[in-house]
Enzyme design. Structure first.
Site, PDB file in Angstrom:
ATOM      1  N   GLU A  40      38.530 -59.002  56.914  1.00 48.14           N
ATOM      2  CA  GLU A  40      39.096 -60.090  57.344  1.00 48.14           C
ATOM      3  C   GLU A  40      38.191 -60.721  58.605  1.00 48.14           C
ATOM      4  O   GLU A  40      37.662 -59.895  59.361  1.00 48.14           O
ATOM      5  CB  GLU A  40      40.468 -59.905  57.890  1.00 48.14           C
ATOM      6  N   LYS A 113      46.756 -66.147  53.044  1.00 47.50           N
ATOM      7  CA  LYS A 113      47.617 -65.126  53.758  1.00 47.50           C
ATOM      8  C   LYS A 113      48.678 -65.567  53.758  1.00 47.50           C
ATOM      9  O   LYS A 113      48.995 -66.457  54.696  1.00 47.50           O
ATOM     10  CB  LYS A 113      46.840 -64.769  55.083  1.00 47.50           C
ATOM     11  N   CYS A 153      45.434 -57.713  55.566  1.00 49.55           N
ATOM     12  CA  CYS A 153      45.746 -57.251  56.771  1.00 49.55           C
ATOM     13  C   CYS A 153      47.364 -56.904  56.734  1.00 49.55           C
ATOM     14  O   CYS A 153      47.773 -56.190  56.229  1.00 49.55           O
ATOM     15  CB  CYS A 153      45.267 -57.991  57.868  1.00 49.55           C
TER      16      CYS A 153
END
Length: 269
Positions: A40, A113, A153
């Site tokens: 990321e 995301k 993440c």
């Protein structure tokens, strides 16, 4: 099939980060990896959280996307491009996006995301929603390794997202976990997601002290469906590498068919 995760300690210099990514992708390909994962925020860990707005690209255009496409073609591999900022519909915000490039340089998947990190403890504070718009689609792509689920993440803390991907051989988790949260939860969460979904987890991380003062946890790793860590890089730049064994996945699913034993499915409300 051999896969690899790239660990970086990205800086505020995009071109420096691109050079580092190129070197590490080449190293992974030289080890025989056919699917390569970047972390990321690999293109930029800026001095301010708004710095990412200046390098945000339109889908299909820009130096970051061209770089990923060119590297996939040059190396003849699948590259899952960690995350890059794409322009969103909301002024002052970007999408934190994973793009998948096949060996022909064409994109075969995009994931924005969904879960945006927020954390406050003492002097440490993060709030991704100030500069990032959340995605709303679960994404799985077909690769030579079979079905690959995409997460980024903070998504790691939401097991329902992983369940919604269905049966995958591999789930990738490019990340930039903070040192504080990573030390406490990173490996535990990754191994849990692998065990409960009977699949490999490939996690590429930012790992070290950044120019902007932030410290990320690192510990990029490949985990098998039984929860065993196959390979790991603790801190600093590096490459995690290992094989996806389809027969081992089948053996685990046959010997412990927990996914078939589920009762609280979406159909039951």
């Amino acid at each position: 099939m051999k896969v690899a995760a790239i660990q970086m300690v990205s800086t505020p210099d995009v071109h420096e980060n691109m050079a580092t990514a190129k070197r590490l992708l080449q190293a992974a390909a030289q080890q025989g990896a056919q699917l390569l994962l970047l972390p990321e925020y690999w293109p930029l860990m800026g001095m301010n959280e708004t710095d990412k707005l200046a390098i945000a690209e339109q889908p299909g255009h820009g130096q970051l996307q061209s770089f990923l496409s060119d590297m996939a073609q040059t190396l003849g591999v699948t590259i899952i491009g960690g995350s890059i900022p794409l322009i969103s519909d909301v002024e002052g915000k970007v999408l934190n996006t994973t793009l998948v490039y096949q060996a022909d340089g064409k994109t075969s998947g995009r994931y924005d995301k969904m879960h945006l990190f927020g954390f406050r403890k003492g002097d440490e504070s993060y709030e991704e929603s100030r500069t990032i718009s959340a995605g709303d689609q679960v994404v799985v792509v077909e690769t030579a390794a079979g079905r690959v689920g995409l997460a980024i993440c903070y998504d790691l803390r939401f097991p329902e997202l992983f369940r919604a991907m269905g049966q995958c051989n591999l789930i990738v988790v490019p990340s930039a976990f903070t040192y504080t949260t990573g030390e406490a939860h990173w490996e535990i969460l990754l191994r849990a997601r692998a065990i409960e979904n009977h699949c490999y987890i490939l996690a590429s991380a930012q790992g070290g002290k950044h120019v902007n003062g932030r410290r990320t946890w690192g510990h990029s790793m490949l985990i098998d469906p039984w929860g065993k860590v196959i390979d790991e890089v603790a801190e600093g730049e590096g490459v995690v590498c290992g094989d996806i064994d389809l027969q081992f996945i089948e053996n685990v699913r046959t010997s412990l068919p927990a996914l078939q034993h589920r009762k609280l499915t979406s159909s039951l409300g």
